[in-house]
Scaffold this motif. Structure first.
Motif, PDB file in Angstrom:
ATOM      1  N   ILE A  27       9.502  -3.327  -7.858  1.00  0.00           N
ATOM      2  CA  ILE A  27       9.493  -3.421  -9.333  1.00  0.00           C
ATOM      3  C   ILE A  27      10.926  -3.345  -9.864  1.00  0.00           C
ATOM      4  CG2 ILE A  27       8.774  -2.233 -11.469  1.00  0.00           C
ATOM      5  CD1 ILE A  27       6.234  -1.333  -9.837  1.00  0.00           C
ATOM      6  N   LYS A  28      11.739  -2.416  -9.282  1.00  0.00           N
ATOM      7  CA  LYS A  28      13.144  -2.272  -9.731  1.00  0.00           C
ATOM      8  C   LYS A  28      13.907  -3.564  -9.480  1.00  0.00           C
ATOM      9  CE  LYS A  28      13.828   2.705  -9.452  1.00  0.00           C
ATOM     10  NZ  LYS A  28      14.008   3.763  -8.469  1.00  0.00           N
ATOM     11  N   GLN A  29      13.626  -4.166  -8.336  1.00  0.00           N
ATOM     12  CA  GLN A  29      14.338  -5.402  -7.964  1.00  0.00           C
ATOM     13  C   GLN A  29      13.957  -6.551  -8.903  1.00  0.00           C
ATOM     14  OE1 GLN A  29      13.066  -6.605  -4.039  1.00  0.00           O
ATOM     15  NE2 GLN A  29      13.794  -8.687  -4.429  1.00  0.00           N
ATOM     16  N   LYS A  30      12.646  -6.670  -9.249  1.00  0.00           N
ATOM     17  CA  LYS A  30      12.175  -7.818 -10.041  1.00  0.00           C
ATOM     18  C   LYS A  30      12.359  -7.627 -11.544  1.00  0.00           C
ATOM     19  CE  LYS A  30      10.925 -10.448  -6.754  1.00  0.00           C
ATOM     20  NZ  LYS A  30      11.576 -11.749  -6.556  1.00  0.00           N
ATOM     21  N   ASN A  71      -1.006   5.567 -10.305  1.00  0.00           N
ATOM     22  CA  ASN A  71      -2.439   5.801 -10.554  1.00  0.00           C
ATOM     23  C   ASN A  71      -3.300   5.126  -9.498  1.00  0.00           C
ATOM     24  OD1 ASN A  71      -2.038   7.293 -12.813  1.00  0.00           O
ATOM     25  ND2 ASN A  71      -2.315   5.589 -14.253  1.00  0.00           N
ATOM     26  N   MET A  72      -2.919   3.918  -9.111  1.00  0.00           N
ATOM     27  CA  MET A  72      -3.760   3.168  -8.168  1.00  0.00           C
ATOM     28  C   MET A  72      -3.575   3.668  -6.737  1.00  0.00           C
ATOM     29  SD  MET A  72      -3.604  -0.736  -9.600  1.00  0.00           S
ATOM     30  CE  MET A  72      -3.545  -1.053 -11.352  1.00  0.00           C
ATOM     31  N   LEU A  73      -2.294   3.804  -6.312  1.00  0.00           N
ATOM     32  CA  LEU A  73      -2.062   4.114  -4.897  1.00  0.00           C
ATOM     33  C   LEU A  73      -2.223   5.600  -4.589  1.00  0.00           C
ATOM     34  CD1 LEU A  73       0.917   1.776  -3.915  1.00  0.00           C
ATOM     35  CD2 LEU A  73      -1.512   1.463  -3.434  1.00  0.00           C
ATOM     36  N   SER A  74      -1.764   6.471  -5.496  1.00  0.00           N
ATOM     37  CA  SER A  74      -1.857   7.911  -5.207  1.00  0.00           C
ATOM     38  C   SER A  74      -2.973   8.572  -6.001  1.00  0.00           C
ATOM     39  CB  SER A  74      -0.544   8.623  -5.556  1.00  0.00           C
ATOM     40  OG  SER A  74       0.525   7.953  -4.962  1.00  0.00           O
ATOM     41  N   GLY A  75      -3.221   8.075  -7.205  1.00  0.00           N
ATOM     42  CA  GLY A  75      -4.173   8.748  -8.105  1.00  0.00           C
ATOM     43  C   GLY A  75      -5.611   8.310  -7.906  1.00  0.00           C
ATOM     44  N   ASN A  76      -5.848   7.338  -7.026  1.00  0.00           N
ATOM     45  CA  ASN A  76      -7.219   6.914  -6.710  1.00  0.00           C
ATOM     46  C   ASN A  76      -7.959   6.377  -7.930  1.00  0.00           C
ATOM     47  OD1 ASN A  76      -9.031   6.605  -4.589  1.00  0.00           O
ATOM     48  ND2 ASN A  76     -10.183   8.450  -5.151  1.00  0.00           N
ATOM     49  N   GLN A  77      -7.219   5.793  -8.900  1.00  0.00           N
ATOM     50  CA  GLN A  77      -7.824   5.395 -10.176  1.00  0.00           C
ATOM     51  C   GLN A  77      -8.981   4.415  -9.986  1.00  0.00           C
ATOM     52  OE1 GLN A  77      -5.222   3.296 -12.871  1.00  0.00           O
ATOM     53  NE2 GLN A  77      -6.420   3.903 -14.657  1.00  0.00           N
ATOM     54  N   PHE A  78      -8.855   3.494  -9.069  1.00  0.00           N
ATOM     55  CA  PHE A  78      -9.948   2.533  -8.870  1.00  0.00           C
ATOM     56  C   PHE A  78     -10.596   2.710  -7.505  1.00  0.00           C
ATOM     57  CE2 PHE A  78      -7.066   0.553 -11.942  1.00  0.00           C
ATOM     58  CZ  PHE A  78      -7.949   0.440 -13.005  1.00  0.00           C
ATOM     59  N   GLU A  90       9.445  -0.222 -17.216  1.00  0.00           N
ATOM     60  CA  GLU A  90       9.418   0.241 -15.822  1.00  0.00           C
ATOM     61  C   GLU A  90       8.492   1.442 -15.694  1.00  0.00           C
ATOM     62  OE1 GLU A  90      13.095   1.168 -13.892  1.00  0.00           O
ATOM     63  OE2 GLU A  90      13.453  -0.938 -13.364  1.00  0.00           O
ATOM     64  N   ALA A  91       8.542   2.329 -16.700  1.00  0.00           N
ATOM     65  CA  ALA A  91       7.731   3.552 -16.639  1.00  0.00           C
ATOM     66  C   ALA A  91       6.246   3.202 -16.545  1.00  0.00           C
ATOM     67  CB  ALA A  91       7.994   4.416 -17.868  1.00  0.00           C
ATOM     68  N   GLU A  92       5.823   2.211 -17.333  1.00  0.00           N
ATOM     69  CA  GLU A  92       4.403   1.789 -17.293  1.00  0.00           C
ATOM     70  C   GLU A  92       4.044   1.235 -15.913  1.00  0.00           C
ATOM     71  OE1 GLU A  92       2.431  -0.846 -20.478  1.00  0.00           O
ATOM     72  OE2 GLU A  92       4.511  -0.685 -21.112  1.00  0.00           O
ATOM     73  N   ALA A  93       4.973   0.455 -15.367  1.00  0.00           N
ATOM     74  CA  ALA A  93       4.715  -0.155 -14.060  1.00  0.00           C
ATOM     75  C   ALA A  93       4.610   0.923 -12.982  1.00  0.00           C
ATOM     76  CB  ALA A  93       5.826  -1.147 -13.720  1.00  0.00           C
ATOM     77  N   PHE A  94       5.534   1.912 -13.027  1.00  0.00           N
ATOM     78  CA  PHE A  94       5.500   2.981 -12.023  1.00  0.00           C
ATOM     79  C   PHE A  94       4.202   3.775 -12.153  1.00  0.00           C
ATOM     80  CE2 PHE A  94      10.456   3.318 -12.249  1.00  0.00           C
ATOM     81  CZ  PHE A  94      10.537   2.108 -11.576  1.00  0.00           C
ATOM     82  N   GLU A  95       3.815   4.029 -13.410  1.00  0.00           N
ATOM     83  CA  GLU A  95       2.605   4.825 -13.645  1.00  0.00           C
ATOM     84  C   GLU A  95       1.372   4.095 -13.088  1.00  0.00           C
ATOM     85  OE1 GLU A  95       1.852   5.723 -17.778  1.00  0.00           O
ATOM     86  OE2 GLU A  95      -0.053   6.706 -17.269  1.00  0.00           O
ATOM     87  N   ALA A  96       1.325   2.773 -13.320  1.00  0.00           N
ATOM     88  CA  ALA A  96       0.166   1.995 -12.837  1.00  0.00           C
ATOM     89  C   ALA A  96       0.076   2.050 -11.314  1.00  0.00           C
ATOM     90  CB  ALA A  96       0.275   0.549 -13.312  1.00  0.00           C
ATOM     91  N   VAL A  97       1.232   1.885 -10.663  1.00  0.00           N
ATOM     92  CA  VAL A  97       1.257   1.926  -9.198  1.00  0.00           C
ATOM     93  C   VAL A  97       0.835   3.305  -8.710  1.00  0.00           C
ATOM     94  CG1 VAL A  97       2.858   1.963  -7.246  1.00  0.00           C
ATOM     95  CG2 VAL A  97       2.946   0.088  -8.884  1.00  0.00           C
ATOM     96  N   ASP A 140       0.838  -1.196   0.000  1.00  0.00           N
ATOM     97  CA  ASP A 140       0.000   0.000   0.000  1.00  0.00           C
ATOM     98  C   ASP A 140       0.879   1.254   0.000  1.00  0.00           C
ATOM     99  OD1 ASP A 140       0.846  -0.089   2.594  1.00  0.00           O
ATOM    100  OD2 ASP A 140      -1.121  -0.628   3.423  1.00  0.00           O
ATOM    101  N   ASP A 141       2.204   1.024  -0.020  1.00  0.00           N
ATOM    102  CA  ASP A 141       3.140   2.143  -0.026  1.00  0.00           C
ATOM    103  C   ASP A 141       3.825   2.218  -1.390  1.00  0.00           C
ATOM    104  OD1 ASP A 141       4.894   4.041   1.820  1.00  0.00           O
ATOM    105  OD2 ASP A 141       6.246   2.935   0.469  1.00  0.00           O
ATOM    106  N   GLU A 142       3.739   3.403  -2.006  1.00  0.00           N
ATOM    107  CA  GLU A 142       4.222   3.545  -3.378  1.00  0.00           C
ATOM    108  C   GLU A 142       5.745   3.335  -3.491  1.00  0.00           C
ATOM    109  OE1 GLU A 142       2.611   6.959  -5.362  1.00  0.00           O
ATOM    110  OE2 GLU A 142       4.021   6.751  -7.036  1.00  0.00           O
ATOM    111  N   ALA A 143       6.502   3.909  -2.558  1.00  0.00           N
ATOM    112  CA  ALA A 143       7.969   3.801  -2.635  1.00  0.00           C
ATOM    113  C   ALA A 143       8.394   2.335  -2.531  1.00  0.00           C
ATOM    114  CB  ALA A 143       8.607   4.631  -1.521  1.00  0.00           C
TER     115      ALA A 143
END
Ligand code: AMP
Ligand code: GLY
Length: 432
Positions: free
Chosen positions: A137-140, A172-179, A163-170, A128-131
């Motif tokens: 994601i960087k590790q995997k 949007n969901m965790l900070s951007g309230n997308q869902f 990576e950019a897509e993955a960061f954006e998705a995270v 639930d934490d973006e960082a």
């Protein structure tokens, strides 16, 4: 027997169609239903204009009409506890309890359950934490899959190639309230390679009976390209599930799941849908569980089903599935979804649908999803509008028949994929 089906899509039309074939069934009420239900030639099938979220009204009407069995189509009423509500009132209802339906409504519940009971699935972690998510994601590395934890109508999954897509998705969901609430927790998992199949079983809490296998096409464009949708077409059976793979799925996935749910104190009754990724070694891993039938997989499966579905669902409500077997037409079936142009993004409603009266229904059934009748006109009302489903001697034959009938149907900006079933057809061609 009087039956009620809850839901308003193509899946529910197909369930109602099959339930009504039973000699024991006198009436099938579909709440809320669609125009396909209104226009059904089988007059046992009727519409009940009650919304699927109105549990009290559904329950009261079930009592008033003397309904003997209720079958729930979509996930939302299940995760809102409709089964618990009906059972508290002494009514027979086929579906999982609110607790058991967490297998679909919470991806983290599902993944933790799969790990605990050693059921094969992708490696994962929950955040639930973006960082922390970004450092994972960087590790995997990529490709990697990001999923909103809660229900997001099939749209909460991003398969990130960069990576950019993955960061954006995270983000949007965790900070951007997308869902909304559904995305305040994310599951990040390993990208699985292979071919997908849908494996749906009837469960009575202890015993299971598998339906025929199937495969759907989730992406909007030909060749499985473009954004994910609810499903643009499906066929049954899925030849990727050979008899050996089938028995491995039962032994390594389905039966341990049933045992695990009993051990968790939430025995699973209802349709259970395992979305599987099958790799070239024949190993199947669970991508997701759904606590309901698939849409559009249900349409070809129901066209092939020969057993009495009402009897089976009632047997499941009474924990008697072990006394039953299930039969399917050996001929394959292919269902092609006709969608509103623009789906899964924005699209317009209210387009007049023409040509349905010309469809040859001997080996084809047109299941309705987003349709209404207004002033004697059949109009579109939704993204997925119809699912034209045909039987054939081979998948290629069933596909050709479905497309031949589709030629007769039209509306402004109707859109459909031209290649539903191509993987199975490639296999048929290779085997020749
Ligand atoms: P879901 O809603 O979890 O079924 O995900 C929607 C679609 O995303 C699936 O049907 C797959 O095509 C894809 N997908 C989900 N999880 C994975 C994964 N771990 N590896 C590869 N593809 C996935
Ligand atoms: N066709 C995919 C689903 O019903 O979830």
């Amino acid at each position: 027997m009087k039956v009620m089906v809850i839901g308003s899509g193509g899946r529910e039309h197909a369930l109602a169609y099959r339930l009504a074939q039973s000699d024991k069934v006198t009436d099938v009420y579909v709440a809320f239903g669609n125009a396909g239900v209104d226009l059904e030639s089988n007059k046992k099938i009727k519409r009940l204009r009650i919304f699927e979220y109105d549990h009290d009204a559904l329950c009261n009407n079930a009592k008033k009409l003397g309904i003997d069995l209720t079958v729930v189509g979509p996930e939302l009423p299940l995760s809102n506890g409709i089964v618990d509500h009906f059972e508290d009132q002494g009514l027979s209802i086929f579906g999982p309890s609110k607790l058991a339906s967490q297998l679909e409504s919470s991806k983290s519940f599902c993944k933790d359950f799969l790990e605990k009971y050693d059921i094969p699935t992708a490696e994962y972690a929950t955040f639930d934490d973006e960082a922390e998510a970004i450092s994972y994601i960087k590790q995997k590395g990529i490709p990697i899959v990001i999923k909103a934890d809660g229900l997001a109508a099939g749209k909460g999954v991003v398969v990130a190639e960069t990576e950019a897509e993955a960061f954006e998705a995270v983000n949007n969901m965790l900070s951007g309230n997308q869902f909304g609430e559904a995305g305040h927790k994310v599951v990040i998992e390993e990208f699985l390679k292979g071919e997908e199949a849908s494996y749906i079983v009837l469960c009575d809490g202890v015993n299971v009976l598998p339906l025929a296998t199937s495969q759907d096409h989730k992406r909007v464009y030909n060749g499985d390209k473009g954004p994910n949708t609810g499903g643009m077409g499906a066929y049954s059976p899925a030849p990727v599930v050979t008899p050996e793979i089938d028995s491995k799925i039962m032994n390594e996935v389905i039966l341990p799941t049933m045992k695990g749910m009993i051990a968790e104190g939430m025995p699973y009754k209802g349709f259970l849908y395992a979305g599987l990724m099958i790799d070239t070694d024949g190993q199947s891993r669970v991508i997701e569980y759904n606590c309901r039938c698939g849409d559009p997989e249900t349409q070809p499966i129901m066209l092939r089903m020969q057993s009495d579905l009402a009897e089976l669902c009632l047997a499941a409500c009474n924990e008697e599935l072990h006394q039953h077997s299930i039969e399917f037409d050996p001929r394959p079936a292919v269902g092609v979804v006709l969608a509103s142009g623009g789906y899964p993004h924005s699209y317009g409603d209210g387009k007049e649908i023409t040509g349905l009266e010309n469809v040859d229904e001997t080996q084809t059934k047109v299941f309705h999803a987003g349709t209404i009748v207004q002033n004697d006109q059949l109009l579109t009302k939704g993204g997925r509008v119809l699912c034209v489903t045909s039987l054939g001697d081979s998948v290629a034959d069933a596909q050709a028949r479905a497309y031949q009938e589709i030629e007769k149907i039209t509306w402004h900006k109707m859109y459909y994929r031209r290649d539903i079933g191509y993987r199975a057809i490639d296999r048929e061609n290779t085997a020749k």
